[in-house]
Structures are given as structure tokens and as C-alpha cells.
Design an enzyme around this catalytic site. Sequence first.
Site, PDB file in Angstrom:
ATOM      1  NE  ARG A 115      -1.245  27.045 -44.786  1.00  0.00           N
ATOM      2  CZ  ARG A 115      -2.218  27.982 -44.719  1.00  0.00           C
ATOM      3  NH1 ARG A 115      -2.374  28.829 -45.721  1.00  0.00           N
ATOM      4  NH2 ARG A 115      -3.006  28.048 -43.670  1.00  0.00           N
ATOM      5  CE1 TYR A 136      10.400  16.585 -66.689  1.00  0.00           C
ATOM      6  CE2 TYR A 136       9.203  18.167 -65.342  1.00  0.00           C
ATOM      7  CZ  TYR A 136       9.691  16.885 -65.547  1.00  0.00           C
ATOM      8  OH  TYR A 136       9.450  15.905 -64.614  1.00  0.00           O
ATOM      9  CG  ASP A 168      12.878  25.602 -65.835  1.00  0.00           C
ATOM     10  OD1 ASP A 168      13.984  25.622 -65.258  1.00  0.00           O
ATOM     11  OD2 ASP A 168      12.074  24.656 -65.716  1.00  0.00           O
ATOM     12  CE  LYS A 206      15.482  17.710 -61.836  1.00  0.00           C
ATOM     13  NZ  LYS A 206      14.201  18.230 -61.350  1.00  0.00           N
TER      14      LYS A 206
END
Length: 401
Positions: free
Chosen positions: A63, A116, A189, A214
Site C-alpha cells: 500500500r 468526463y 487529464d 485507456k
Amino acid sequence: MADTRRQHLKLASRAVHAGERPGPRDFVPVVTPIYPGSTFIYEDLDQMDAALGGAEGVFVYTRYGNPTTQALETAVASLEEQEAALALGSGMAALNVTILASVEAGDRVVASRDLYGQTITLLNAIYSSLGVETTFVDALDLDQVEHALARGRVRLVLCETISNPLLRVTDIPALAELAHRYGARLAVDNTFATPYLLRPGTLGADYVIHSATKYLGGHGDVTGGVVATTADRRWELNEINKAIGSILGPFESWLILRGIKTLPLRMQRQCENAARVARWLAEHPAVERVYYPGLEIHESHRTARELFPNGLYGAMVAFDIRDGTRERVFRFLRGLRLIVPATTLGDVYTEVLYPVMASHRGLSPEQRQAIGIGEGLVRISVGIEDPDDIIADLEQALAQV
């Protein structure tokens, strides 16, 4: 070689420990290994203490950091020409950690109006409840952006290099100058453009965000996100993420790292295919309007031509079906044979999405209309197939509308 150190142990103990924790090797594998361990141990307790304290280049708990994930972060930072990067469990996790690191209650965010849909929902539904106000602007209208900044208390400006789904291209250098003039950070982004087309951090952006699901991954088999930034800001982001736990697993990191190796090859082919598809759609009688920054009719063509290299304008194309209704769009989608209806993009496959039904479903019809998303809008992520086959599939599906 037999593990003679543990031969004295009974079977149950050997089953647990035999073969584990081999010593250092005198070879280097040609590809980064997958390190699935959740915990890393050290024979030297001082070294373990340093690892728990966050020492650079050592690992103690996945983590906090993982060798496979660090290799991915190094690759993305290199591609984006930034000092460091942080990998996370999804693109939305990357956005969320970036916003958390930038604002607190009472602060404001200035955000592009055509982000988005889930990004808009994150700002409106989650951060508004935490006392963070968001002002949505047309990021291409710099006067409007400056007016919003001049109201004060803005800590973050948020935009997309190429907007989703209308493919409007942001003037990153101009936006960065404005944001910094008013004491705000700029987060971009860069999912649609990828570092193959543009590296926003070299143009003034403070954070460069990717949905690695993506184009970076590129094969529809992994979910992840990455933020590229300075080393100091990466440390800040990771401290936040150690608490909220939006980590990327080592298997997913390895898949994205593998995908990145062919990113330039895929993007070159996909951008070339998209240009052919866009020009073909622009001549089709069933198509009312095409959104593609490589077309001179697109509102962002001049900006795209200045920012993007070699006449490449991305691999996304959107278009309005003439007299578009939900029923007509559904007939088109049902008629497709090669192109895949999918709620994603950037894969080697050509994929189609209906924003009203998917990416911008969470917005009201009035909100969608205000940002130019009509009932007949379709978005295509153009893949690496032969462009003649992609066009043939579009042609026979549009004939059914």
C-alpha cells in the site's frame, strides 16, 4: 537447488517456507518481474525501520509502494517528462487524490465545463458536500476562465487536453499561465492525447493525469490511473493515498507497463485511422456533424495544429447522427458487426459509446444540452484494425438508421 537450510523442519513447516525468500541473484530479467508480495522483509532491522519511514527505493508494504508499480511510475514519469509519478487503482482515483492534495473546505475549483461525466459528478456530488465550490467554465474562453479565477480562493484549475466527448483542445500553456498568475495549480487529464501527442507538464501543468485503463494499457484488460508531477508533489499524493488506499496492484501495473511498450506504434496507427474515419463521416448523408480536431471545421483545429506533432490529432472521433434520437442511435449501434459497443476507449479494438447512455448518463438532459451533447451524439475510439474494415462497418450500420 535444494533448500538445505530448512531440511530439518517438519513437512508442514517446509510446505510454508521452502523455496521462499531466495537470496540476491547475479542476473537481471529482461522484463520487470511481478512482485505480488504485500509485505517486504529485511534481515537488517535498521533497513526495515528506514523503509517504514518512507526511505527512497525501499519497500515494506505494497500500500506504500511496490517494485512493479514503481517501474510503471518511472515509465510514465519518463514519457511525460516529469520528475515522478504515482500509480493508482483507476483514473478516477488519480483525479480524486489530485483534488484532495490541492483543496480543502472553503476553496474553489475552476473546471472545464465539458469534462468526463464522472469527473463532473465527483466535483458536484462529493466535493461540494466537503465545502469545495466548483465553477464550470468554457476552458477555451480564456476571458471566462480569468473572470472565474479573479473571484478568488481558487486552488485548482482542472481540464482535459482533448475533451470528452466533443474533442475540444485546450490551450494548455495559456491556461497554465492564467492559473499560476492567480495562485492556482493546473491539473490536466491527458488520457485522450497521451504523451505521444502532448506532454502538458512541459507546458506548465502541475499535474498530468491518465486513466491508464485507456491508451496506456491499450488492450481492454486492466484498470488503473496515474498522476505525473514533481517529486515533492508525488510524495504528497502518496501520503494521502497511503491513508485512503486507492492502490494499483502489481499485476495491473505489469499489464500497463507492458502496454506502454507499444503505445507509440498503436497511437500512430490509431491516429491515422481516425483521420480517415473522420473525413469519411464528414461526407456521409446520415451524419449531421463530425467532431474531430483534425478537421478544419472543428473549433479547436488551430490550437490542435499548434500543439500536436506531425499532423496527428488523436484517435477519437465523435459525430451527430442526422435527426438523432435515442431510437436511431440504438439502430446504428445494433447494426455494428466489427465495432464494439463499449463503455471505454483507447483499446486496440474500435469501440463506440453513446454518451447519453454511458459517459454522461449522470447529467440531466439540460446539462448535457448546455455543453453540446445532443441525443444523436456518438463517440468512436478508433482502433488498429484495417481502416477499410472500420469504414465498411460504419457504412452498413448507418444504412440502418
